[in-house]
Design a protein around this motif. Structure first.
Motif, mmCIF file in Angstrom:
data_model
loop_
_atom_site.group_PDB
_atom_site.id
_atom_site.type_symbol
_atom_site.label_atom_id
_atom_site.label_comp_id
_atom_site.label_asym_id
_atom_site.label_seq_id
_atom_site.Cartn_x
_atom_site.Cartn_y
_atom_site.Cartn_z
ATOM 1 N N ARG A 10 5.645 -42.004 5.445
ATOM 2 C CA ARG A 10 4.490 -42.405 4.637
ATOM 3 C C ARG A 10 4.717 -42.071 3.157
ATOM 4 N NH1 ARG A 10 -0.449 -44.176 5.583
ATOM 5 N NH2 ARG A 10 -2.092 -43.770 4.036
ATOM 6 N N MET A 11 5.276 -40.900 2.907
ATOM 7 C CA MET A 11 5.562 -40.516 1.523
ATOM 8 C C MET A 11 6.589 -41.447 0.892
ATOM 9 S SD MET A 11 3.890 -37.836 0.296
ATOM 10 C CE MET A 11 4.939 -36.913 -0.822
ATOM 11 N N MET A 12 7.566 -41.893 1.673
ATOM 12 C CA MET A 12 8.548 -42.830 1.141
ATOM 13 C C MET A 12 7.891 -44.175 0.820
ATOM 14 S SD MET A 12 11.249 -41.090 0.837
ATOM 15 C CE MET A 12 10.137 -39.683 0.568
ATOM 16 N N GLY A 13 6.927 -44.565 1.620
ATOM 17 C CA GLY A 13 6.180 -45.788 1.327
ATOM 18 C C GLY A 13 5.418 -45.671 0.017
ATOM 19 N N ILE A 14 4.763 -44.525 -0.172
ATOM 20 C CA ILE A 14 4.047 -44.273 -1.429
ATOM 21 C C ILE A 14 5.013 -44.289 -2.602
ATOM 22 C CG2 ILE A 14 2.730 -42.540 -2.711
ATOM 23 C CD1 ILE A 14 1.536 -41.653 -0.009
ATOM 24 N N LEU A 15 6.167 -43.659 -2.409
ATOM 25 C CA LEU A 15 7.179 -43.607 -3.469
ATOM 26 C C LEU A 15 7.613 -45.006 -3.883
ATOM 27 C CD1 LEU A 15 9.377 -42.182 -5.222
ATOM 28 C CD2 LEU A 15 10.826 -42.199 -3.197
ATOM 29 N N LEU A 51 6.128 -54.500 -0.905
ATOM 30 C CA LEU A 51 5.959 -54.977 0.470
ATOM 31 C C LEU A 51 6.421 -53.931 1.486
ATOM 32 C CD1 LEU A 51 7.129 -58.692 0.085
ATOM 33 C CD2 LEU A 51 4.786 -57.835 0.323
ATOM 34 N N ILE A 52 7.607 -53.385 1.266
ATOM 35 C CA ILE A 52 8.133 -52.380 2.197
ATOM 36 C C ILE A 52 7.272 -51.125 2.163
ATOM 37 C CG2 ILE A 52 10.095 -50.889 2.726
ATOM 38 C CD1 ILE A 52 11.906 -53.081 1.573
ATOM 39 N N GLY A 53 6.857 -50.720 0.967
ATOM 40 C CA GLY A 53 6.001 -49.550 0.850
ATOM 41 C C GLY A 53 4.685 -49.742 1.571
ATOM 42 N N ALA A 54 4.088 -50.922 1.416
ATOM 43 C CA ALA A 54 2.809 -51.209 2.089
ATOM 44 C C ALA A 54 2.976 -51.197 3.606
ATOM 45 C CB ALA A 54 2.276 -52.563 1.623
ATOM 46 N N ILE A 55 4.090 -51.732 4.091
ATOM 47 C CA ILE A 55 4.350 -51.740 5.540
ATOM 48 C C ILE A 55 4.505 -50.314 6.061
ATOM 49 C CG2 ILE A 55 6.035 -52.377 7.311
ATOM 50 C CD1 ILE A 55 6.586 -54.923 5.678
ATOM 51 N N LEU A 56 5.258 -49.482 5.322
ATOM 52 C CA LEU A 56 5.460 -48.098 5.747
ATOM 53 C C LEU A 56 4.139 -47.320 5.772
ATOM 54 C CD1 LEU A 56 8.782 -47.151 3.888
ATOM 55 C CD2 LEU A 56 8.481 -47.805 6.284
ATOM 56 N N LYS A 57 3.264 -47.606 4.805
ATOM 57 C CA LYS A 57 1.952 -46.957 4.805
ATOM 58 C C LYS A 57 1.097 -47.446 5.970
ATOM 59 C CE LYS A 57 -0.627 -45.921 1.497
ATOM 60 N NZ LYS A 57 -1.614 -46.071 0.417
ATOM 61 N N LYS A 58 1.238 -48.728 6.277
ATOM 62 C CA LYS A 58 0.413 -49.326 7.328
ATOM 63 C C LYS A 58 0.769 -48.782 8.708
ATOM 64 C CE LYS A 58 -2.555 -52.487 8.811
ATOM 65 N NZ LYS A 58 -4.003 -52.421 8.455
ATOM 66 N N ILE A 59 2.052 -48.534 8.946
ATOM 67 C CA ILE A 59 2.479 -48.139 10.290
ATOM 68 C C ILE A 59 2.447 -46.626 10.505
ATOM 69 C CG2 ILE A 59 3.949 -50.173 10.501
ATOM 70 C CD1 ILE A 59 6.367 -48.393 9.915
ATOM 71 N N THR A 60 2.027 -45.880 9.489
ATOM 72 C CA THR A 60 1.976 -44.420 9.625
ATOM 73 C C THR A 60 0.547 -43.924 9.485
ATOM 74 O OG1 THR A 60 2.507 -44.235 7.250
ATOM 75 C CG2 THR A 60 4.320 -44.008 8.806
ATOM 76 N N ARG A 61 0.301 -42.742 10.023
ATOM 77 C CA ARG A 61 -1.034 -42.142 9.946
ATOM 78 C C ARG A 61 -1.321 -41.710 8.513
ATOM 79 N NH1 ARG A 61 1.294 -39.428 14.103
ATOM 80 N NH2 ARG A 61 1.243 -37.470 12.936
#
Length: 489
Positions: A10-15, A51-61
Motif C-alpha cells: 500500500r505504501m508503494m502505491g502511495i509512493l 494507474l499502478i499506484g491506484a491499483i495497489l491501493k485498491k487491492i490492499t487494506r
C-alpha cells in the motif's frame, strides 16, 4: 514477526501516486519552453504510476497502523529504489540520457542528493529535464517518505516508522506529538530556506529558472547544476557567498532551528557540541587551505582565495558538491584537507550525507576514553555530549556504523577496481558516492564526471548512493536472512 506485505504494498502505491505528482512542475517547465518530447516522456511515466499506484491501493487494506519497525526498513529501502527506477524513465524516453543504466545512476545521484553525474555535457539537455534532475534533490533532501507524510497526514504511525529509517533526514520525534505535524513543520522550514535563497539569487542577477535549480541543489545539499562549470559559471561573488551560506545552514541539524524560538534559544543553538565542531571544521579547514593556496602562489587575490576555499570546504563537508574551483589542481595539503572533510560529512538530522559530525565527535570521545582506561583500568569513564551521557547502546551503534561504513567502502573499492582505473579515482569514486558528496578526485574530479566507468561500476555506485543515504543498515538489512526469517525478532 513477519513482514506486513499488505502495508508495504500500500505504501508503494502511495509512493507511485505522489511520485507521479512530482513530475508536474517539470511538465509545466516543458510546456513553457515548448519541449514536446520531454512533456511526452513525463506524461508516459506519470500516467502508469498513477494507474499502478491506484491499483495497489485498491487491492490492499487501508489501515497502516499495524506496521512495525521491520516493515519501515523495507518501505524505506524499497521506496528509494522504486523512486530511482521510475525517476530515470523520463530521461530515457525523451532521449536526454539514452542508456537506462546511466539514467538510473543520474536519478540515484539526484534522489540521494549525491550530485555525481555521468553527463559530460550538461547544457544541451532540455530545460525541463534539467529541472527534474535538480528537483529530485529537493525531494530527496528531506527524505522521500517524510515528503509523502507531509502531504498525506493519514499515513499515521506507519509513515513515521518508514521515515525513521531515513535517518539522514531530521529527527521526527522532537517537534510535535503528531508525526504529520512534525513533517509539515520540517517542510515549512525547508520551503522557507528554498524561497529565501531563490529570492536572494534572483536579486543577484540569476534568472528565476537558474535560481530554482541551484537552490534545489543547495538546500537539498545535492549539487546538480545546469552548467558544465557548476557555480563557477557565475562570476558574481555575491552568488557564491549566498550559496555558501545556505549550504552551511542546510548542513546544520534542522531540529536546532526550532530552539531559536524558545527562551535562551540562541544560547542553546550555539552551545550544541555538534554544531560547534561542524563550524570549527569549516572555518579551520578554510583558513588552512587559504594559507596554503596563498603561500604556494596558487592564487594572487586573497579575497578570491578566501571565497573559493570557504565555498569548496562548505560544499564538500555538507556533501553538496558544487564547485567554484577545480580543487584537484590545488596543492596536496589542500586536497588532503578536502578529502578529510569529505569523510566527516554534515551534522545529524540535516539534509547532508556522510558519516556525520556527531559520530565523529562520539568516536573521538570513545578513543579518549580508551586511552584513559589504559592508564586507569579501574576508573569509570562516561562519554558525554553537551553535558549529557551518551547511552552505551548509542555508542555501540555508532561503533557498528563506523565499522560497517569502512567494510562497505572496501567492498566498493574491490568491485569498482574491475574498471582498472588508477587508485585515487577508484577510492574517491566509492567514498564520494557512499558519502553522497558528488565529485571525487582524479578521473572523477570536480571538472570531470563518472561516464568513464563501466555499467557494472555505475550500478554498484548507484546502490552505494542509496545505501549511504539510508545510513547502510536500512539498506543492507534486507540482504540478511535473519530479516526474512519470521522466527527471528
Amino acid at each position: 514477526m513477519t513482514v506486513n506485505f499488505n502495508g508495504v504494498v500500500r505504501m508503494m502505491g502511495i509512493l507511485l501516486i505522489v511520485l507521479a505528482c512530482c513530475f508536474l512542475p517539470s511538465l509545466i517547465v516543458a510546456m513553457i519552453y515548448g519541449e514536446s518530447e520531454s512533456f511526452r516522456s513525463f506524461v508516459l511515466t506519470a500516467v502508469p504510476c498513477i494507474l499502478i499506484g491506484a491499483i495497489l491501493k485498491k487491492i490492499t487494506r487501508p489501515s497502516l497502523a499495524d506496521l512495525k519497525a521491520r516493515d519501515g526498513y523495507l518501505i524505506a529501502a524499497l521506496g528509494w529504489m522504486i523512486a530511482s527506477l521510475v525517476g530515470a524513465v523520463p530521461f530515457v524516453i525523451s532521449g536526454a540520457i539514452p542508456s537506462y543504466v546511466d539514467a538510473f545512476f543520474e536519478t540515484c545521484s539526484g534522489f540521494s542528493t549525491t550530485g555525481s553525474t555521468i553527463l559530460a555535457d550538461i547544457e544541451p539537455l532540455p530545460r525541463s529535464m534539467l529541472f527534474w534532475r535538480s528537483f529530485t534533490h529537493w525531494i530527496g533532501g528531506m527524505g522521500i517518505i517524510v515528503f509523502i507524510a507531509a502531504v498525506l497526514p493519514s499515513m499515521g504511525i506507519g509513515g513515521q516508522l518508514a521515515a525513521s529509517a531515513e535517518t539522514p533526514g531530521p529527527t521526527l520525534d522532537k517537534l510535535s506529538s503528531r508525526y504529520s505535524d512534525t513533517a509539515k513543520k520540517l517542510y515549512l522550514l525547508y520551503t522557507f530556506f528554498t524561497l529565501t535563497q531563490t529570492l536572494l539569487l534572483v536579486l543577484g542577477g540569476m534568472s528565476l529558472y537558474d535560481s530554482l535549480l541551484h537552490t534545489f541543489g543547495t538546500v537539498g545539499t545535492g549539487g546538480f547544476s545546469a552548467y558544465n562549470a557548476s557555480i563557477s559559471h557565475f562570476t558574481n561573488p555575491y552568488i557564491h557567498w549566498v550559496i555558501t551560506v545556505f549550504m552551511m545552514l542546510c548542513g546544520i541539524n534542522f531540529n536546532l532551528y526550532f530552539l531559536l524560538g524558545k527562551k535562551n534559544g540562541i544560547k542553546s543553538f550555539f552551545r550544541d557540541p555538534e554544531l560547534k565542531l561542524y563550524l570549527l571544521i569549516i572555518f579551520g579547514a578554510s583558513l588552512l587551505i587559504t594559507i596554503n593556496l596563498m603561500t604556494t602562489g596558487t592564487y594572487d587575490s586573497l579575497s578570491d582565495c578566501i571565497r573559493d576555499s570557504t565555498f569548496q570546504v562548505t560544499s564538500i563537508i555538507t556533501t553538496t558538491g558544487y564547485m567554484t574551483a577545480d580543487y584537484d589542481l590545488w596543492p596536496t595539503f589542500s586536497k588532503m584537507l578536502i578529502f578529510m572533510v569529505l569523510l566527516t560529512g554534515a551534522c545529524s538530522s540535516s539534509t547532508g550525507g556522510g558519516v556525520k559530525i556527531i559520530r565523529i565527535l562520539v568516536s573521538l570521545k570513545m578513543v579518549r576514553r580508551g586511552f584513559s582506561l589504559k592508564l586507569h583500568p579501574n576508573r569509570v569513564v562516561t562519554i558525554t555530549v553537551g553535558g549529557k551521557e551518551v547511552p552505551q547502546e548509542v555508542a555501540t551503534n555508532i561503533a557498528n556504523f563506523v565499522f560497517c561504513y569502512i567494510l562497505t567502502a572496501f567492498c566498493g573499492f574491490l568491485l569498482v577496481s574491475f574498471n582498472n582505473l588508477d587508485l585515487v579515482t577508484t577510492v574517491s569514486s566509492v567514498l564520494t558516492c557512499l558519502g553522497n558528496a558528488g565529485p571525487g578526485f582524479g578521473l572523477v574530479g570536480p571538472a570531470l564526471n563518472f561516464s568513464i566507468l563501466s555499467d557494472f561500476s555505475k550500478l554498484v555506485l548507484s546502490l552505494l548512493m542509496i545505501a549511504g543515504r539510508l545510513e547502510l543498515f536500512t539498506f543492507f538489512m534486507l540482504f540478511s536472512p535473519r530479516y526474512w526469517n519470521s522466527n527471528k525478532a
